[in-house]
Design a protein around this motif. Sequence first.
Motif, mmCIF file in Angstrom:
data_model
loop_
_atom_site.group_PDB
_atom_site.id
_atom_site.type_symbol
_atom_site.label_atom_id
_atom_site.label_comp_id
_atom_site.label_asym_id
_atom_site.label_seq_id
_atom_site.Cartn_x
_atom_site.Cartn_y
_atom_site.Cartn_z
ATOM 1 N N MET A 277 0.913 -1.316 0.091
ATOM 2 C CA MET A 277 -0.044 -0.034 -0.010
ATOM 3 C C MET A 277 0.811 1.355 0.124
ATOM 4 N N ILE A 278 2.056 1.183 0.923
ATOM 5 C CA ILE A 278 2.670 2.426 0.998
ATOM 6 C C ILE A 278 3.355 2.644 -0.217
ATOM 7 N N GLN A 279 4.049 1.685 -0.884
ATOM 8 C CA GLN A 279 4.901 1.702 -2.338
ATOM 9 C C GLN A 279 3.867 2.226 -3.207
ATOM 10 N N TRP A 280 2.856 1.576 -3.449
ATOM 11 C CA TRP A 280 1.880 1.872 -4.496
ATOM 12 C C TRP A 280 0.733 2.643 -4.646
ATOM 13 N N VAL A 281 -0.018 2.513 -3.333
ATOM 14 C CA VAL A 281 -1.301 3.183 -3.551
ATOM 15 C C VAL A 281 -1.032 4.604 -2.860
ATOM 16 N N ALA A 282 -0.421 4.766 -1.941
ATOM 17 C CA ALA A 282 0.052 6.191 -1.450
ATOM 18 C C ALA A 282 0.691 6.954 -2.480
ATOM 19 N N PRO A 283 1.597 6.540 -3.110
ATOM 20 C CA PRO A 283 2.244 7.285 -4.298
ATOM 21 C C PRO A 283 1.200 7.632 -5.371
ATOM 22 N N LEU A 284 0.564 6.728 -5.495
ATOM 23 C CA LEU A 284 -0.540 6.977 -6.756
ATOM 24 C C LEU A 284 -1.283 8.346 -6.272
ATOM 25 N N ALA A 285 -1.748 8.242 -5.119
ATOM 26 C CA ALA A 285 -2.787 9.313 -4.611
ATOM 27 C C ALA A 285 -2.029 10.580 -4.450
ATOM 28 N N SER A 286 -0.638 10.613 -3.948
ATOM 29 C CA SER A 286 0.249 11.844 -3.971
ATOM 30 C C SER A 286 0.512 12.238 -5.418
ATOM 31 N N GLU A 287 0.629 11.373 -6.616
ATOM 32 C CA GLU A 287 0.891 11.911 -7.723
ATOM 33 C C GLU A 287 -0.416 12.493 -8.654
ATOM 34 N N SER A 288 -1.523 12.359 -8.105
ATOM 35 C CA SER A 288 -2.573 12.741 -8.614
ATOM 36 C C SER A 288 -2.822 14.246 -9.043
ATOM 37 N N PRO A 289 -2.336 14.872 -8.202
ATOM 38 C CA PRO A 289 -2.449 16.405 -8.732
ATOM 39 C C PRO A 289 -1.563 16.596 -10.067
ATOM 40 N N GLU A 290 -0.378 15.971 -10.202
ATOM 41 C CA GLU A 290 0.525 16.183 -11.134
ATOM 42 C C GLU A 290 -0.129 15.608 -12.432
ATOM 43 N N LEU A 291 -0.924 14.346 -12.447
ATOM 44 C CA LEU A 291 -1.462 14.050 -13.664
ATOM 45 C C LEU A 291 -2.767 14.939 -14.006
ATOM 46 N N ILE A 292 -3.276 15.232 -13.118
ATOM 47 C CA ILE A 292 -4.434 16.074 -13.423
ATOM 48 C C ILE A 292 -3.905 17.151 -14.033
ATOM 49 N N VAL A 293 -3.129 17.943 -13.588
ATOM 50 C CA VAL A 293 -2.655 19.229 -14.220
ATOM 51 C C VAL A 293 -2.133 18.798 -15.397
ATOM 52 N N VAL A 294 -1.335 17.833 -15.808
ATOM 53 C CA VAL A 294 -0.761 17.611 -17.280
ATOM 54 C C VAL A 294 -2.015 17.243 -18.126
ATOM 55 N N ALA A 295 -3.034 16.641 -17.565
ATOM 56 C CA ALA A 295 -4.208 16.331 -18.229
ATOM 57 C C ALA A 295 -4.860 17.605 -18.849
ATOM 58 N N VAL A 296 -4.927 18.401 -17.837
ATOM 59 C CA VAL A 296 -5.585 19.892 -18.293
ATOM 60 C C VAL A 296 -4.796 20.309 -19.515
ATOM 61 N N LEU A 297 -3.501 20.235 -19.294
ATOM 62 C CA LEU A 297 -2.751 21.082 -20.275
ATOM 63 C C LEU A 297 -2.796 20.250 -21.558
ATOM 64 N N VAL A 298 -2.944 19.038 -21.622
ATOM 65 C CA VAL A 298 -3.119 18.139 -22.703
ATOM 66 C C VAL A 298 -4.391 18.617 -23.662
ATOM 67 N N ASN A 299 -5.494 18.729 -22.604
ATOM 68 C CA ASN A 299 -6.754 18.895 -23.241
ATOM 69 C C ASN A 299 -6.903 20.313 -23.710
ATOM 70 N N LYS A 300 -5.946 21.035 -23.584
ATOM 71 C CA LYS A 300 -5.834 22.445 -24.451
ATOM 72 C C LYS A 300 -4.663 22.437 -25.648
ATOM 73 N N ALA A 301 -4.502 21.199 -25.935
ATOM 74 C CA ALA A 301 -3.415 20.978 -27.011
ATOM 75 C C ALA A 301 -2.111 21.709 -26.697
ATOM 76 N N ARG A 302 -1.858 21.346 -25.551
ATOM 77 C CA ARG A 302 -0.346 21.731 -24.825
ATOM 78 C C ARG A 302 0.242 20.700 -24.499
ATOM 79 N N SER A 303 0.356 19.743 -24.964
ATOM 80 C CA SER A 303 1.090 18.387 -24.727
ATOM 81 C C SER A 303 2.649 18.498 -24.508
ATOM 82 N N THR A 304 3.297 19.384 -25.283
ATOM 83 C CA THR A 304 4.800 19.674 -25.164
ATOM 84 C C THR A 304 4.806 20.355 -23.685
ATOM 85 N N ALA A 305 3.978 21.255 -22.937
ATOM 86 C CA ALA A 305 4.084 21.636 -21.953
ATOM 87 C C ALA A 305 3.592 20.591 -20.740
#
Length: 453
Positions: A277-305
């Motif tokens: 749980m600590i190696q996989w589930v907790a980091p997956l939760a803590s990485e979620s903001p980063e993945l959401i932010v990048v998905a927002v950028l991609v959704n604006k056709a800013r995949s490079t950013a």
Amino acid sequence: MQVGGAALLTVGWVAVLLLGLDLGVLATVGVSGVAVLGASFLLAWGAETAEKDVPRAFAIAVLAVLAVAPEYAVDALYAWNAGAGGATAEACAQLSAEQIQASQTTLARGCHDANLAIANMTGANRILIGIGWAGIAVFTVWRATKTRDQAVEKRGGFLKDAVTLDRDIATEIAFLFVATGWAFLVPLGGGIGLVDTLFLVGLYVTYIGLVLKSDIETSDHTVGVPKYFQKWSLPWRPIVVLTLFAYSGILIFTAVEPFAHGLEEIGLQNGIPEFFMIQWVAPLASESPELIVVAVLVNKARSTAGFNALISSKLNQWTLLIGTIAVVYSIALGGLGTLPFDQKQAAEIWITAAQSYFALAILVNFEITIREAVALFGLFISQVVVEFIIIRDLLVLPFDSYELLVGYTVLYLVIGTALFAVRRRALAQLFGLAGDAFRSALGREPVHEELAD
């Protein structure tokens, strides 16, 4: 309207913080998770708005640090507990693996927490590449049918569509290459110590100093909330950026830990081992903001950013995260020390470095195809699944967890080396471009010439 909607998602968690409410595990996971979602949108808008006044690479670097700040907090907690428990390499060597796992004494618990600090750090890094880099590549190609992202190239053949990256990220890739090389050496020192901290933190400080000297570029892809805020005059525009960064950063920092901890409790209640749980589930939760932010950028056709943010996050986790947990450990220990870890965690560091090596071999030609993204994800998820099978004794396999990690490390290295051999001209070009960035920062003229296709 959009800012108000995103801020509204965070109101529940703000109320929990201000009123000290105890909602229970499930409700806490729900409220904190929604707050992370809203704060991630605000963070992305703040970073895009900041590009009006600071170099894009620096704005993305700040975004990356804020987005993964919760990961630093989780790892720092385990490192602190390890130091406070007196966990040194010499002391932990006196205990058996069973005693450390049982954690019935303060020292045993400290040694166990030292291992958990490494497990959480390596898990977060592998998730960022295995799910983050791979998933965002697939998402970018899929969304390109609507976003018309010019970075996406449609190619004939099975899974050959690709996301092409701006060559400006050569600097980030080159720094990550150096950090990855150093990571292979960390287990040889018997732990994470002063030398590792000085080198890795110094590497990141050098990187930030370099990008601060970059030119400020205007983006033709800025739309919506960031475009609106970029029209504001000084000093109001920087104030908005700082407010968005501060508010979203605080929300993410405070909400992700309860979100991750709640998920851990739910997993433990359903029989999933603590270490897993600590190696996989907790980091997956803590990485979620980063993945959401990048998905927002991609959704604006800013995949490079978006990919720049992912690479920047990997760089700061592979440098600052490793360096700072050693500092936290030493403070708790009450003197300069080396954060210890066992043989299995040494293998975890090696496989994490090897995965990074393979991922860099993919990006060295400034593109990632769907086929390569599937390979990244497939290697990552297969190792996690097989390790879960071993931990739970679901099948009798002819190898243990340590041997599994070493096997995957070798596999990553073999495939990565083969790719680098094939793409050796692209590798030379990448370091040539990174060298140009250094020369430009020092006020000298670039000397690199593009290689012919």
